[in-house]
Design a protein around this motif. Structure first.
Motif, mmCIF file in Angstrom:
data_model
loop_
_atom_site.group_PDB
_atom_site.id
_atom_site.type_symbol
_atom_site.label_atom_id
_atom_site.label_comp_id
_atom_site.label_asym_id
_atom_site.label_seq_id
_atom_site.Cartn_x
_atom_site.Cartn_y
_atom_site.Cartn_z
ATOM 1 N N PHE A 1 18.245 13.829 20.514
ATOM 2 C CA PHE A 1 19.241 14.706 19.900
ATOM 3 C C PHE A 1 20.679 14.227 20.148
ATOM 4 N N LEU A 2 20.855 13.267 21.060
ATOM 5 C CA LEU A 2 22.190 12.664 21.212
ATOM 6 C C LEU A 2 22.558 11.935 19.923
ATOM 7 N N ALA A 3 21.519 11.445 19.231
ATOM 8 C CA ALA A 3 21.739 10.719 17.973
ATOM 9 C C ALA A 3 21.518 11.644 16.777
ATOM 10 N N TRP B 1 27.107 20.184 29.230
ATOM 11 C CA TRP B 1 28.284 19.776 28.455
ATOM 12 C C TRP B 1 27.943 19.400 27.007
ATOM 13 N N ILE B 2 26.664 19.233 26.687
ATOM 14 C CA ILE B 2 26.284 18.707 25.372
ATOM 15 C C ILE B 2 25.552 19.756 24.537
ATOM 16 N N ALA B 3 24.595 20.456 25.173
ATOM 17 C CA ALA B 3 23.757 21.401 24.418
ATOM 18 C C ALA B 3 24.511 22.714 24.252
ATOM 19 N N VAL C 1 6.503 19.419 23.004
ATOM 20 C CA VAL C 1 7.341 18.408 23.658
ATOM 21 C C VAL C 1 8.766 18.926 23.808
ATOM 22 N N GLN C 2 9.440 18.417 24.829
ATOM 23 C CA GLN C 2 10.875 18.668 24.964
ATOM 24 C C GLN C 2 11.577 17.318 24.888
ATOM 25 N N CYS C 3 12.603 17.254 24.062
ATOM 26 C CA CYS C 3 13.349 15.998 23.881
ATOM 27 C C CYS C 3 14.832 16.237 24.172
ATOM 28 N N GLN D 1 15.229 6.389 28.474
ATOM 29 C CA GLN D 1 14.829 5.027 28.100
ATOM 30 C C GLN D 1 14.574 4.874 26.609
ATOM 31 N N ILE D 2 14.265 5.976 25.914
ATOM 32 C CA ILE D 2 13.961 5.838 24.482
ATOM 33 C C ILE D 2 15.205 5.658 23.634
ATOM 34 N N ALA D 3 16.384 5.585 24.250
ATOM 35 C CA ALA D 3 17.597 5.320 23.462
ATOM 36 C C ALA D 3 17.420 4.044 22.642
ATOM 37 N N GLU E 1 11.251 8.891 32.693
ATOM 38 C CA GLU E 1 11.773 8.064 31.594
ATOM 39 C C GLU E 1 12.981 8.740 30.941
ATOM 40 N N GLY E 2 13.074 10.061 31.155
ATOM 41 C CA GLY E 2 14.078 10.860 30.462
ATOM 42 C C GLY E 2 15.492 10.639 30.975
ATOM 43 N N GLY E 3 16.439 11.181 30.234
ATOM 44 C CA GLY E 3 17.838 11.086 30.637
ATOM 45 C C GLY E 3 18.215 12.217 31.572
ATOM 46 N N GLY F 1 10.917 10.540 27.472
ATOM 47 C CA GLY F 1 10.474 9.364 26.729
ATOM 48 C C GLY F 1 9.833 9.669 25.390
ATOM 49 N N ILE F 2 10.115 10.838 24.826
ATOM 50 C CA ILE F 2 9.503 11.189 23.530
ATOM 51 C C ILE F 2 10.611 11.289 22.475
ATOM 52 N N ALA F 3 10.476 10.457 21.429
ATOM 53 C CA ALA F 3 11.536 10.446 20.411
ATOM 54 C C ALA F 3 10.990 10.359 19.001
ATOM 55 N N GLN G 1 14.477 21.441 22.188
ATOM 56 C CA GLN G 1 15.646 20.583 22.464
ATOM 57 C C GLN G 1 16.047 20.847 23.912
ATOM 58 N N GLY G 2 15.933 19.826 24.751
ATOM 59 C CA GLY G 2 16.195 20.004 26.178
ATOM 60 C C GLY G 2 17.642 20.369 26.443
ATOM 61 N N ALA G 3 17.827 21.128 27.519
ATOM 62 C CA ALA G 3 19.192 21.455 27.941
ATOM 63 C C ALA G 3 19.917 20.169 28.307
ATOM 64 N N MET G 4 21.172 20.082 27.966
ATOM 65 C CA MET G 4 21.996 18.941 28.376
ATOM 66 C C MET G 4 23.383 19.494 28.686
HETATM 67 C C1 LIG Z 1 22.696 13.763 28.625
HETATM 68 C C2 LIG Z 1 21.590 14.579 29.230
HETATM 69 C C3 LIG Z 1 21.914 15.705 29.997
HETATM 70 C C4 LIG Z 1 20.900 16.507 30.536
HETATM 71 N N1 LIG Z 1 21.231 17.651 31.218
HETATM 72 C C5 LIG Z 1 20.241 18.504 31.603
HETATM 73 C C6 LIG Z 1 20.568 19.789 32.152
HETATM 74 O O1 LIG Z 1 21.731 20.172 32.259
HETATM 75 N N2 LIG Z 1 19.537 20.614 32.532
HETATM 76 C C7 LIG Z 1 18.221 20.231 32.383
HETATM 77 O O2 LIG Z 1 17.319 21.000 32.745
HETATM 78 N N3 LIG Z 1 17.895 19.026 31.855
HETATM 79 C C8 LIG Z 1 18.863 18.178 31.448
HETATM 80 N N4 LIG Z 1 18.529 16.984 30.839
HETATM 81 C C9 LIG Z 1 17.104 16.679 30.574
HETATM 82 C C10 LIG Z 1 16.692 17.124 29.150
HETATM 83 O O3 LIG Z 1 16.734 18.533 29.032
HETATM 84 C C11 LIG Z 1 15.280 16.643 28.759
HETATM 85 O O4 LIG Z 1 14.273 17.213 29.561
HETATM 86 C C12 LIG Z 1 15.160 15.123 28.834
HETATM 87 O O5 LIG Z 1 16.272 14.543 28.187
HETATM 88 C C13 LIG Z 1 13.858 14.659 28.165
HETATM 89 O O6 LIG Z 1 13.740 13.272 28.180
HETATM 90 P P1 LIG Z 1 14.333 12.285 27.026
HETATM 91 O O7 LIG Z 1 15.776 12.109 27.392
HETATM 92 O O8 LIG Z 1 13.540 11.048 27.164
HETATM 93 O O9 LIG Z 1 14.142 12.975 25.717
HETATM 94 C C14 LIG Z 1 19.540 16.155 30.329
HETATM 95 C C15 LIG Z 1 19.228 15.004 29.571
HETATM 96 C C16 LIG Z 1 20.231 14.229 29.018
HETATM 97 C C17 LIG Z 1 19.856 13.036 28.171
#
Ligand SMILES: Cc1cc2nc3c(=O)[nH]c(=O)nc-3n(C[C@H](O)[C@H](O)[C@H](O)COP(=O)(O)O)c2cc1C
Length: 315
Positions: A194-196, A22-24, A188-190, A281-283, A140-142, A170-172, A17-20
């Motif tokens: 996980f937002l959903a 404020w979210i993760a 894979v890292q997504c 983009q995979i949203a 493609e990722g967020g 882009g992997i969901a 589960q990718g770092a996000m």
């Molecule tokens: C809302 C959001 C916040 C993110 N914040 C970070 C972050 O703080 N650090 C980081 O290394 N990656 C961040 N990412 C990237 C994710 O860890 C992950 O690599 C990426 O979302 C993978 O692509 P996907 O969105 O198509 O699954 C963020 C992605 C999203 C969607």
């Protein structure tokens, strides 16, 4: 499913589960780790005490391996680097910089290090610096992105380094996962998927926008500043694009003021007008909220099925 990544990290599914920022936090990271993937707590720019508490709360939910992410250009990077050692974090992912100066201490502490890379050159540098794996992340990722898409990036990184590669961007579902494995990735890292998820503690508005998104709902802002970000097309994203286009001193100042804290406004307040709703983009493929365990199981089962039977389509 066994891969070099499940073996390296001691997890059941090769899904991170990718770092996000404020979210993760602990609910999401613990749910993913508990279900057999690798949950990651995002360090972002948060104070160290906040992240320590998040780690401890996650540990109270599960004793499975847990990861943390450090944005190396953040002012708190040195403190988070030490926190990872003190709190016995099993896996670190890093972004925005070179983790070289911390590597020896992390290795001595038994921490597995997986930098996020967006190019072959960076992947090679990270492998030389002693990384255990790299996360090759396509645009493609967020969130913050590079220039290459996942399809060309992953096999080129796989060819360039002799450590395991994790594909991101882009992997969901199991189709994306199977494709990534065929490109040579070991996992894979997504992020966006996980937002959903039920356990993701973002505002209702954020979840609603992700579920409503289509294939063309995201846009990249921030290119002129050299820090491109992919997010949903909301009033804020449109405003950013207009100010970037104007490209005057005044418009760029206005841009900086408008974007400061805008992810937090999306995550915590669900502020549609002023928030930045980062998403990949995979949203457009996400139509319902699911528990993290279902996401991991469903994705892996579909990938296994496809990999086992794919050739039959072409007989
Ligand atoms: C809302 C959001 C916040 C993110 N914040 C970070 C972050 O703080 N650090 C980081 O290394 N990656 C961040 N990412 C990237 C994710 O860890 C992950 O690599 C990426 O979302 C993978 O692509 P996907 O969105 O198509 O699954 C963020 C992605 C999203 C969607």
């Amino acid at each position: 499913m066994k891969t070099k990544i499940t073996e390296l990290l001691g997890i059941e599914y090769p899904i991170v589960q990718g770092a996000m920022a404020w979210i993760a936090e602990h609910h999401l990271a613990a749910a993913v780790s508990k279900a057999g993937g690798l949950g990651i707590i995002a360090g972002g720019a948060a104070p160290v005490d906040v992240i320590r508490e998040e780690i401890r709360q996650a540990r109270a939910i599960t004793d499975k391996p847990l990861g943390m992410n450090i944005m190396l250009l953040s002012p708190n990077a040195d403190d988070l680097a030490q926190l990872a050692i003190d709190e016995k974090i099993e896996v670190l992912t890093t972004g925005a910089g070179n983790p070289g100066k911390y590597m020896a201490d992390w290795k001595n502490a038994g921490i597995k290090v997986m930098p996020v890379v967006a190019s072959v050159a960076l992947a090679k540098r990270m492998a030389r610096a002693g990384a255990d794996a790299v996360i090759a992340e396509g645009m493609e990722g967020g969130g913050h992105i590079g220039e290459l898409t996942t399809m060309p990036l992953v096999p080129q990184v796989v060819d360039a380094v002799d450590i395991p590669v994790i594909a991101a961007g882009g992997i969901a579902d199991g189709r994306g996962m199977a494709a990534a494995l065929l490109l040579g990735a070991e996992g894979v890292q997504c992020g966006t998927v996980f937002l959903a998820s039920d356990e993701c503690c973002i505002s209702e508005k954020y979840k609603e926008l992700v579920l409503k998104a289509t294939d063309i709902s995201t846009v990249v802002t921030g290119r002129p500043s050299g820090h491109p970000v992919r997010s949903l097309k909301t009033p804020m994203a449109r405003k950013c694009l207009e100010l970037e286009k104007a490209n005057t001193e005044q418009s760029l100042e206005e841009l900086e003021a408008a974007t400061a804290g805008s992810l937090r406004k999306a995550v915590q307040d669900g502020n549609y007008e002023e928030g930045t709703f980062m998403s990949g983009q995979i949203a457009g493929m996400l139509h319902e909220l699911r528990p993290c365990a279902d996401i991991l199981q469903g994705m892996t089962a579909q990938a296994e099925e496809l990999l086992r039977h794919a050739y039959k389509r072409f007989e």
